[in-house]
Design a protein around this motif. Structure first.
Motif, PDB file in Angstrom:
ATOM      1  N   ILE A  52      37.851  24.771  65.457  1.00 29.83           N
ATOM      2  CA  ILE A  52      36.933  25.895  65.662  1.00 29.83           C
ATOM      3  C   ILE A  52      35.532  25.354  65.956  1.00 29.83           C
ATOM      4  CG2 ILE A  52      35.845  27.875  64.529  1.00 29.83           C
ATOM      5  CD1 ILE A  52      38.682  28.213  63.097  1.00 29.83           C
ATOM      6  N   SER A  53      35.125  24.284  65.293  1.00 36.22           N
ATOM      7  CA  SER A  53      33.836  23.638  65.586  1.00 36.22           C
ATOM      8  C   SER A  53      33.808  23.118  67.016  1.00 36.22           C
ATOM      9  CB  SER A  53      33.585  22.468  64.637  1.00 36.22           C
ATOM     10  OG  SER A  53      33.399  22.910  63.333  1.00 36.22           O
ATOM     11  N   THR A  99      28.301  20.821  63.998  1.00 39.67           N
ATOM     12  CA  THR A  99      27.890  20.771  65.389  1.00 39.67           C
ATOM     13  C   THR A  99      28.413  19.492  66.034  1.00 39.67           C
ATOM     14  OG1 THR A  99      25.901  22.006  64.845  1.00 39.67           O
ATOM     15  CG2 THR A  99      25.921  20.847  66.944  1.00 39.67           C
ATOM     16  N   LYS A 158      33.354  26.022  69.376  1.00 38.02           N
ATOM     17  CA  LYS A 158      31.957  26.475  69.359  1.00 38.02           C
ATOM     18  C   LYS A 158      31.094  25.552  70.212  1.00 38.02           C
ATOM     19  CE  LYS A 158      28.041  27.540  66.441  1.00 38.02           C
ATOM     20  NZ  LYS A 158      27.479  27.567  65.099  1.00 38.02           N
ATOM     21  N   TRP A 170      32.132  35.280  71.205  1.00 33.45           N
ATOM     22  CA  TRP A 170      31.014  34.366  71.465  1.00 33.45           C
ATOM     23  C   TRP A 170      29.959  35.146  72.220  1.00 33.45           C
ATOM     24  CZ3 TRP A 170      28.746  30.038  70.166  1.00 33.45           C
ATOM     25  CH2 TRP A 170      27.876  29.395  71.046  1.00 33.45           C
ATOM     26  N   ASN A 202      26.144  32.520  68.997  1.00 31.38           N
ATOM     27  CA  ASN A 202      26.896  32.560  67.745  1.00 31.38           C
ATOM     28  C   ASN A 202      28.384  32.816  67.977  1.00 31.38           C
ATOM     29  OD1 ASN A 202      24.575  32.377  65.914  1.00 31.38           O
ATOM     30  ND2 ASN A 202      24.048  34.370  66.787  1.00 31.38           N
ATOM     31  N   LEU A 203      29.188  32.085  67.220  1.00 36.02           N
ATOM     32  CA  LEU A 203      30.624  32.328  67.197  1.00 36.02           C
ATOM     33  C   LEU A 203      30.897  33.195  65.974  1.00 36.02           C
ATOM     34  CD1 LEU A 203      33.307  31.578  68.621  1.00 36.02           C
ATOM     35  CD2 LEU A 203      33.548  29.734  66.953  1.00 36.02           C
ATOM     36  N   THR A 246      29.932  26.228  61.189  1.00 32.35           N
ATOM     37  CA  THR A 246      30.777  25.077  61.507  1.00 32.35           C
ATOM     38  C   THR A 246      29.880  23.905  61.810  1.00 32.35           C
ATOM     39  OG1 THR A 246      30.855  25.783  63.810  1.00 32.35           O
ATOM     40  CG2 THR A 246      32.716  26.434  62.441  1.00 32.35           C
ATOM     41  N   ALA A 288      29.137  26.564  73.609  1.00 30.13           N
ATOM     42  CA  ALA A 288      27.687  26.336  73.706  1.00 30.13           C
ATOM     43  C   ALA A 288      27.357  25.520  74.948  1.00 30.13           C
ATOM     44  CB  ALA A 288      27.174  25.638  72.445  1.00 30.13           C
TER      45      ALA A 288
END
Length: 172
Positions: free
Chosen positions: A50-51, A5, A54, A83, A87-88, A3, A58
């Motif tokens: 979804i990005s 960032t 993530k 998670w 990494n997702l 995905t 993070a």
């Protein structure tokens, strides 16, 4: 999962968080009403969310807070991801939203649903998984157990419309 960032600042606005029995956040949940009709447009919106999840996970991991699961919910699907702090995963569980939430709103899918109500229905389902308030065996319990999430939800609760950062819930 690949995905884009995104750079986020704390605190992070979360639609819903699921807490375990010790009040630790175990799932970050984003709820969206996607009004686009074109499948490619729907997918772009889902991919962006979804990005965002993530990036949020993070940022929380940078604060030494590991939230082991993420969930994306729209009116068609419920996608659950793992998670690991870096990494997702690809979705570890994919459920039909209508099949799950019709148990809590029999007219789901036949009447218009707004985000706030969809959020409440998702919370009802998660709380049913946590402490069986409506069903002895809540919808999709087997799938949720299979991915290791059910024991984390047991005895816990949910909060919606919160800001989270590190080990703190700023607004609930």
């Amino acid at each position: 999962m690949q995905t884009e960032t995104l750079d986020l600042e704390l605190p992070i606005d979360a639609d819903i968080i699921a807490l375990d029995k010790d009040d630790r956040v175990v799932v970050l949940i984003e709820v969206k009403i996607i009004e686009a009709q074109e499948p490619a447009a729907k997918q772009r919106i889902a991919d962006y969310m979804i990005s965002w999840m993530k990036a949020a996970l993070a940022k929380m991991s940078e604060q030494r807070t590991l939230i082991p699961y993420a969930m994306f919910v729209d009116t068609e699907q419920i996608l659950i991801f793992k998670w690991d702090g870096v990494n997702l995963s690809e979705p570890v569980c994919s459920l039909n939203t209508g099949e799950i939430l019709r148990h809590y709103e029999p007219e789901f899918g036949s009447k218009r649903i707004f985000k706030r109500y969809l959020t409440r229905l998702v919370e009802a389902w998660l709380r049913d998984l946590a402490y069986n308030w409506k069903s002895e065996i809540p919808t999709a319990s087997e799938q949720i157990a299979k991915i290791g999430l059910l024991p984390l939800l047991a005895g816990g609760t949910t909060k919606s419309g919160v800001e989270i950062g590190g080990n703190f819930i700023y607004r609930d």
